[in-house]
Enzyme design. Sequence first.
Site, PDB file in Angstrom:
ATOM      1  N   THR A  36     -38.326 -12.386  11.489  1.00 34.44           N
ATOM      2  CA  THR A  36     -37.352 -12.946  12.419  1.00 34.44           C
ATOM      3  C   THR A  36     -38.059 -13.769  13.494  1.00 34.44           C
ATOM      4  O   THR A  36     -39.172 -13.423  13.895  1.00 34.44           O
ATOM      5  CB  THR A  36     -36.597 -11.774  13.099  1.00 34.44           C
ATOM      6  OG1 THR A  36     -35.896 -11.058  12.101  1.00 34.44           O
ATOM      7  CG2 THR A  36     -35.650 -12.250  14.184  1.00 34.44           C
TER       8      THR A  36
ATOM      9  N   ARG B  17     -24.613  -7.307   5.068  1.00 35.37           N
ATOM     10  CA  ARG B  17     -25.373  -6.536   6.063  1.00 35.37           C
ATOM     11  C   ARG B  17     -25.709  -7.430   7.263  1.00 35.37           C
ATOM     12  O   ARG B  17     -26.095  -8.584   7.096  1.00 35.37           O
ATOM     13  CB  ARG B  17     -26.644  -5.997   5.416  1.00 35.37           C
ATOM     14  CG  ARG B  17     -27.569  -5.215   6.375  1.00 35.37           C
ATOM     15  CD  ARG B  17     -28.630  -6.101   6.975  1.00 35.37           C
ATOM     16  NE  ARG B  17     -29.602  -5.348   7.750  1.00 35.37           N
ATOM     17  CZ  ARG B  17     -30.505  -5.907   8.548  1.00 35.37           C
ATOM     18  NH1 ARG B  17     -30.560  -7.228   8.663  1.00 35.37           N
ATOM     19  NH2 ARG B  17     -31.346  -5.188   9.244  1.00 35.37           N
ATOM     20  N   VAL B  18     -25.535  -6.909   8.460  1.00 37.57           N
ATOM     21  CA  VAL B  18     -25.896  -7.633   9.684  1.00 37.57           C
ATOM     22  C   VAL B  18     -26.841  -6.755  10.482  1.00 37.57           C
ATOM     23  O   VAL B  18     -26.605  -5.550  10.624  1.00 37.57           O
ATOM     24  CB  VAL B  18     -24.633  -7.960  10.517  1.00 37.57           C
ATOM     25  CG1 VAL B  18     -25.017  -8.513  11.882  1.00 37.57           C
ATOM     26  CG2 VAL B  18     -23.750  -8.958   9.772  1.00 37.57           C
ATOM     27  N   GLY B  19     -27.909  -7.341  11.004  1.00 36.61           N
ATOM     28  CA  GLY B  19     -28.882  -6.577  11.780  1.00 36.61           C
ATOM     29  C   GLY B  19     -28.663  -6.707  13.274  1.00 36.61           C
ATOM     30  O   GLY B  19     -27.552  -6.972  13.751  1.00 36.61           O
ATOM     31  N   ASP B  20     -29.731  -6.535  14.036  1.00 35.41           N
ATOM     32  CA  ASP B  20     -29.638  -6.524  15.500  1.00 35.41           C
ATOM     33  C   ASP B  20     -29.536  -7.916  16.115  1.00 35.41           C
ATOM     34  O   ASP B  20     -29.035  -8.071  17.235  1.00 35.41           O
ATOM     35  CB  ASP B  20     -30.898  -5.867  16.079  1.00 35.41           C
ATOM     36  CG  ASP B  20     -32.168  -6.623  15.649  1.00 35.41           C
ATOM     37  OD1 ASP B  20     -32.436  -6.668  14.431  1.00 35.41           O
ATOM     38  OD2 ASP B  20     -32.855  -7.194  16.520  1.00 35.41           O
TER      39      ASP B  20
ATOM     40  N   THR C 260     -37.812  -8.500  17.310  1.00 38.09           N
ATOM     41  CA  THR C 260     -37.982  -8.632  15.871  1.00 38.09           C
ATOM     42  C   THR C 260     -38.224  -7.230  15.318  1.00 38.09           C
ATOM     43  O   THR C 260     -38.626  -6.331  16.048  1.00 38.09           O
ATOM     44  CB  THR C 260     -39.159  -9.573  15.528  1.00 38.09           C
ATOM     45  OG1 THR C 260     -39.282  -9.653  14.110  1.00 38.09           O
ATOM     46  CG2 THR C 260     -40.458  -9.074  16.100  1.00 38.09           C
ATOM     47  N   GLY C 261     -37.940  -7.043  14.040  1.00 37.79           N
ATOM     48  CA  GLY C 261     -38.156  -5.715  13.457  1.00 37.79           C
ATOM     49  C   GLY C 261     -36.948  -5.263  12.674  1.00 37.79           C
ATOM     50  O   GLY C 261     -36.038  -6.053  12.402  1.00 37.79           O
TER      51      GLY C 261
ATOM     52  N   GLY D 251     -33.574  -4.072  12.039  1.00 37.46           N
ATOM     53  CA  GLY D 251     -32.388  -4.122  12.880  1.00 37.46           C
ATOM     54  C   GLY D 251     -31.629  -2.816  12.978  1.00 37.46           C
ATOM     55  O   GLY D 251     -31.042  -2.521  14.030  1.00 37.46           O
TER      56      GLY D 251
END
Length: 293
Positions: A160, A188-191, A211-212, A214
């Site tokens: 990211t 799927r949705v992350g942070d 970053t990382g 989520g």
Amino acid sequence: MTAAQAGCLTAALEIGYHLLDRGAPALTAVEQAIRVLEQSGLFNAGRGSHVQLDGVRRMDASIMEGQDLQAGAVASIEGIVHPISAARLVMEQTTHVLLVGKPGSAFARHCGLERQPRRPSGHAAGKAAMTRVWSPKTLELYRTMMSSGPALRKRAGKETVGAVALDQTGTIAAGASTGGIDLMLPGRVGDTPIIGCGVYADNESGAVSMTGLGEGIIRIAVAKEICDRLAQGERPVSAATQVLKKLVRRIKGAAGSLVLAPDGRFAITHVTPRMAAGWWNGKGRPTVRDSFQ
Ligand code: GLY
């Protein structure tokens, strides 16, 4: 980090800094720096975005400024090169904070943002992609992919992207853009597009871009928690370290953060083995490294 990635990070830092030096808002420096990274195809954002299990690139991005706490975000959008600009347009052209999916993609196209194919050609997942997402084999395929996921992600070597900046008026901003996790379930949705998780910016505390993984960052609301610590007078490096330690201790998370205080102090901190990142204040050459331990 490859030499090409290091060169691209340097170019992003130079573009962001020169904008700030000419009096541009922090928001513009953040957006333009991230656009360089999205355009390159060298990171997990924009042209380089990972694909979901059905072979489609769905991307997330968000941006926030610290004076009026304005924010914009897009999640799961397709066919756009610069999700970070879509996020800024949501912030500036609508009264909303977050647009998602096909309507979010249509909004970005309506605004004239540059397009790219939804489904990159030649990607292994694209070739193996299911024609119908929820076939009987979907979860089986997903579990197979995820069991080799860390190795796949490592091999990909793309993460990211994000940026934080402080402008001449004393306003700070943060942004992030991502293609998520390679071969994740469609939808799927992350942070990254979730304000307070992937990014936060407040002139009374600081700017944070994450970053990382989520799933962990969301559950700790990492960006807001770091900002809350800054507001209580904690130094950027201490605030970031404490929250990332909590992420590891409580839920075995993995992440890295860019943290900038309104007085210019900053920290690049990660609990992952590496984090390609850099900074520049206009003196000498930009600093770019893949570890800040
Ligand atoms: N941090 C990006 C993601 O998990 O989607």
